[in-house]
Enzyme design. Structure first.
Site, PDB file in Angstrom:
ATOM      1  N   LYS A  22      38.522 -44.477  36.049  1.00  0.00           N
ATOM      2  CA  LYS A  22      39.296 -43.307  36.501  1.00  0.00           C
ATOM      3  C   LYS A  22      39.682 -43.424  37.971  1.00  0.00           C
ATOM      4  CE  LYS A  22      37.078 -39.228  37.696  1.00  0.00           C
ATOM      5  NZ  LYS A  22      37.474 -38.717  38.999  1.00  0.00           N
ATOM      6  N   ASN A  23      38.687 -43.692  38.800  1.00  0.00           N
ATOM      7  CA  ASN A  23      38.970 -43.637  40.238  1.00  0.00           C
ATOM      8  C   ASN A  23      39.738 -44.867  40.730  1.00  0.00           C
ATOM      9  OD1 ASN A  23      37.838 -41.141  40.288  1.00  0.00           O
ATOM     10  ND2 ASN A  23      35.880 -41.795  41.164  1.00  0.00           N
ATOM     11  N   CYS A 116      36.455 -31.506  41.743  1.00  0.00           N
ATOM     12  CA  CYS A 116      35.148 -30.970  41.381  1.00  0.00           C
ATOM     13  C   CYS A 116      34.539 -30.151  42.505  1.00  0.00           C
ATOM     14  CB  CYS A 116      34.217 -32.128  41.026  1.00  0.00           C
ATOM     15  SG  CYS A 116      34.549 -32.798  39.397  1.00  0.00           S
ATOM     16  N   ASP A 306      28.203 -40.302  42.456  1.00  0.00           N
ATOM     17  CA  ASP A 306      28.643 -39.898  41.109  1.00  0.00           C
ATOM     18  C   ASP A 306      27.552 -40.118  40.055  1.00  0.00           C
ATOM     19  OD1 ASP A 306      31.044 -39.248  42.232  1.00  0.00           O
ATOM     20  OD2 ASP A 306      32.098 -41.029  41.547  1.00  0.00           O
ATOM     21  N   ARG A 399      37.549 -34.829  32.025  1.00  0.00           N
ATOM     22  CA  ARG A 399      38.300 -35.331  33.183  1.00  0.00           C
ATOM     23  C   ARG A 399      38.019 -36.805  33.417  1.00  0.00           C
ATOM     24  NH1 ARG A 399      37.886 -31.882  38.424  1.00  0.00           N
ATOM     25  NH2 ARG A 399      39.157 -33.664  38.931  1.00  0.00           N
TER      26      ARG A 399
HETATM   27  N1  EPU Z   1      35.576 -36.059  54.020  1.00  0.00           N
HETATM   28  C1  EPU Z   1      35.908 -35.363  55.153  1.00  0.00           C
HETATM   29  N2  EPU Z   1      37.217 -35.316  55.522  1.00  0.00           N
HETATM   30  C2  EPU Z   1      38.202 -35.936  54.816  1.00  0.00           C
HETATM   31  C3  EPU Z   1      37.856 -36.670  53.661  1.00  0.00           C
HETATM   32  C4  EPU Z   1      36.523 -36.718  53.288  1.00  0.00           C
HETATM   33  O1  EPU Z   1      35.056 -34.778  55.812  1.00  0.00           O
HETATM   34  O2  EPU Z   1      39.367 -35.857  55.223  1.00  0.00           O
HETATM   35  C5  EPU Z   1      34.158 -36.134  53.599  1.00  0.00           C
HETATM   36  C6  EPU Z   1      33.909 -35.469  52.237  1.00  0.00           C
HETATM   37  O3  EPU Z   1      33.776 -34.063  52.340  1.00  0.00           O
HETATM   38  C7  EPU Z   1      32.644 -36.157  51.791  1.00  0.00           C
HETATM   39  C8  EPU Z   1      32.798 -37.575  52.374  1.00  0.00           C
HETATM   40  O4  EPU Z   1      33.809 -37.470  53.382  1.00  0.00           O
HETATM   41  O5  EPU Z   1      31.527 -35.545  52.342  1.00  0.00           O
HETATM   42  C9  EPU Z   1      33.216 -38.640  51.393  1.00  0.00           C
HETATM   43  O6  EPU Z   1      34.334 -38.188  50.635  1.00  0.00           O
HETATM   44  P1  EPU Z   1      35.461 -39.188  50.103  1.00  0.00           P
HETATM   45  O7  EPU Z   1      36.736 -38.854  50.797  1.00  0.00           O
HETATM   46  O8  EPU Z   1      34.951 -40.580  50.158  1.00  0.00           O
HETATM   47  O9  EPU Z   1      35.556 -38.742  48.583  1.00  0.00           O
HETATM   48  P2  EPU Z   1      36.860 -38.505  47.726  1.00  0.00           P
HETATM   49  O10 EPU Z   1      37.892 -39.495  48.050  1.00  0.00           O
HETATM   50  O11 EPU Z   1      37.208 -37.056  47.763  1.00  0.00           O
HETATM   51  C10 EPU Z   1      36.132 -40.127  45.798  1.00  0.00           C
HETATM   52  C11 EPU Z   1      35.954 -40.016  44.314  1.00  0.00           C
HETATM   53  C12 EPU Z   1      34.729 -39.194  43.997  1.00  0.00           C
HETATM   54  C13 EPU Z   1      33.522 -39.880  44.624  1.00  0.00           C
HETATM   55  C14 EPU Z   1      33.742 -40.050  46.140  1.00  0.00           C
HETATM   56  C15 EPU Z   1      32.625 -40.815  46.829  1.00  0.00           C
HETATM   57  C16 EPU Z   1      38.204 -40.114  43.449  1.00  0.00           C
HETATM   58  C17 EPU Z   1      39.331 -39.418  42.793  1.00  0.00           C
HETATM   59  N3  EPU Z   1      37.131 -39.385  43.738  1.00  0.00           N
HETATM   60  O12 EPU Z   1      36.280 -38.788  46.272  1.00  0.00           O
HETATM   61  O13 EPU Z   1      34.594 -39.204  42.583  1.00  0.00           O
HETATM   62  O14 EPU Z   1      32.379 -39.078  44.414  1.00  0.00           O
HETATM   63  O15 EPU Z   1      34.981 -40.754  46.365  1.00  0.00           O
HETATM   64  O16 EPU Z   1      32.473 -42.055  46.254  1.00  0.00           O
HETATM   65  O17 EPU Z   1      38.278 -41.317  43.704  1.00  0.00           O
HETATM   66  C18 EPU Z   1      34.114 -38.295  40.476  1.00  0.00           C
HETATM   67  O18 EPU Z   1      34.679 -39.290  39.974  1.00  0.00           O
HETATM   68  O19 EPU Z   1      33.452 -37.478  39.798  1.00  0.00           O
HETATM   69  C19 EPU Z   1      34.218 -38.058  41.914  1.00  0.00           C
HETATM   70  C20 EPU Z   1      33.932 -36.902  42.483  1.00  0.00           C
END
Ligand code: EPU
Length: 418
Positions: A22-23, A116, A306, A399
């Site tokens: 997915k990701n 989520c 995750d 999802r």
């Molecule tokens: N963060 C910030 N500011 C930003 C962006 C992120 O403070 O502008 C913080 C977040 O709040 C968090 C940390 O940085 O505390 C890491 O977040 P990240 O941006 O890495 O996560 P994401 O891109 O929102 C993706 C995956 C998640 C997975 C995380 C961590 C996708 C679509 N989602 O989320 O997957 O948990 O990376 O590996 O790629 C899932 O598949 O269930 C899922 C939630």
């Protein structure tokens, strides 16, 4: 009914094939927007987040078609630059369309992304990086417009913390920017590597793939390609921990073993026997589980956030006391109350730490999923529990899992939707 019914207690045996990631597929679909051509993407999971991304691409003029698990994306004509509605607000990865649209058309108006409920999930790092590349951003209630008067400019960007989504956005913008973009403290998750490989195959020039410094030379013309999405490490991990919870002997075909080292290490610590082959992972587990004295979620290659809820479900009946620290998201323990309803003994210490005291068994009851991976954790708990468990809010699980009931049934679980 939006639920999953499980009659627990069956050990799992047999084999199941792991779906595409997915990701990985979601940012690749966004990246296809940069290419004024047709891309063929194989091994795409048929999950609701992918359908939402498909609808978003279609809403701005792309033509998207399915043939089994292959997606064809024709992004030759883009007719709109505004994205709103549930497809944006209901899915975190809609944010990757920001960098992609800026790269393609130089302008986009979109609602703030959802996803989520696992914590704040701000997008400040995405916006600050793009501003540094020359993008003006006007924020209105619930919505924002991002625009570049001229082409975006390559620059040096250093993220204060590692972010998967923000790294993806800078890569997508950098590929189309003028000059060189250097991204320091880039996320190194396998999904970032897949995105870079897709873009590189399409003609982009990116150095440092897989490392924390990415050097992107912008402005190279991109062309349509055929590309295969790798298997989903989190889905593979979910089934790996399931058999540890129920006992049994299963083979996870196509599991991306090299990406799963931290999960395999935790599985062995609990007592499972793991055999890695070139075709996947073989897992053998009996009913004895050892607690994990301390485990912290970390950025890749550490133990993935995750997998935290699926692991917690398994540890509820391990012998001894386990401590889990959630270091990535500040609100990812929604599953605790539901596991307690099933008889688990868990003490949450602040927002980031949970102490799991192993009990003899879980008892089936009605529980409610609040997000995707917590939902998967509850399905595992249901497979482990005595009696019937009903997991409500199946849509969260859909999802990310193509057909979780089919996969568990293949492994011998008594499980159905209803
Ligand atoms: N963060 C910030 N500011 C930003 C962006 C992120 O403070 O502008 C913080 C977040 O709040 C968090 C940390 O940085 O505390 C890491 O977040 P990240 O941006 O890495 O996560 P994401 O891109 O929102 C993706 C995956 C998640 C997975 C995380 C961590 C996708 C679509 N989602 O989320 O997957 O948990 O990376 O590996 O790629 C899932 O598949 O269930 C899922 C939630």
């Amino acid at each position: 009914m939006d639920a999953i019914h499980i009659r627990g207690g069956n050990a799992l045996f047999g084999e199941t094939k792991i779906q595409g990631s997915k990701n990985a597929v979601l940012p690749v679909m966004a990246a296809a927007l940069l290419i004024q051509d047709v891309c063929i993407i194989e091994n795409c999971p048929r999950i609701s987040d992918v359908y939402h991304m498909q609808q978003l691409l279609e809403s701005i003029g792309c033509r998207v078609g399915w043939a089994e698990s292959t997606l064809t994306i024709d992004a030759r004509n883009i007719s709109h630059d505004t994205m709103s509605g549930d497809n944006v607000t209901g899915m975190r990865s809609s944010i990757t369309l920001l960098g992609a649209m800026l790269g393609r058309t130089g302008e986009v108006t979109m609602a703030y992304p959802g996803g989520c409920v696992i914590g704040e999930r701000p997008i400040d790092m995405h916006l600050n990086a793009l501003r540094k590349m020359g993008v003006a951003i006007y924020e209105k209630e619930g919505c924002f417009t991002a625009r570049t008067e001229k082409k975006m400019e390559g620059t040096v960007i250093r993220f204060p913390i590692s972010s998967v989504g923000a790294t993806e956005n800078v890569i997508l913008a950098g590929v189309m920017a003028k000059g060189v973009t250097v991204l320091q403290n880039a996320a190194k998750e396998p999904e970032i590597v897949t995105l870079c490989e897709f873009l590189r195959d399409a003609g982009a020039v990116i150095e440092g793939i897989g490392g924390s410094v990415l050097i992107i030379q912008g402005g190279h013309g991109l062309h349509g390609i055929k590309f295969r999405i790798p298997a989903d490490r989190i889905v593979a991990g979910t089934y790996l921990f399931s058999v540890i919870g129920t006992g049994g002997n299963i083979f996870l075909e196509d599991a991306p073993t090299a990406q799963m080292r931290s999960m395999i290490q935790a599985a062995e610590e609990i007592g499972a026997q793991i055999h890695v082959t070139s075709e996947g992972i073989h897992v053998i587990a009996d009913e004895h589980r050892r607690a994990v004295p301390y485990l912290k979620t970390e950025i890749y290659p550490g133990f993935p956030t995750d997998m935290q809820s699926p692991l917690m479900a398994v540890l509820t009946t391990a012998q001894g006391v386990s401590v889990i620290e959630e270091a990535i998201f500040e609100d990812r323990f929604h599953i605790i109350g539901q596991l307690e309803k099933m008889g688990a003994c868990i003490e949450q210490q602040g927002k980031r730490q949970a102490v799991v005291i192993g009990v003899d068994s879980l008892l089936g009851c009605e529980v409610t999923a609040r997000e995707l991976r917590g939902g998967a954790g509850l399905v595992i708990a249901g497979c482990m529990a005595l009696g019937e468990t009903v997991v409500k809010n199946r849509h969260f699980i859909e999802r990310g899992y193509e057909d979780i009931c089919r996969d568990y049934r293949n492994l011998g679980a008594d499980i159905r939707t209803g």
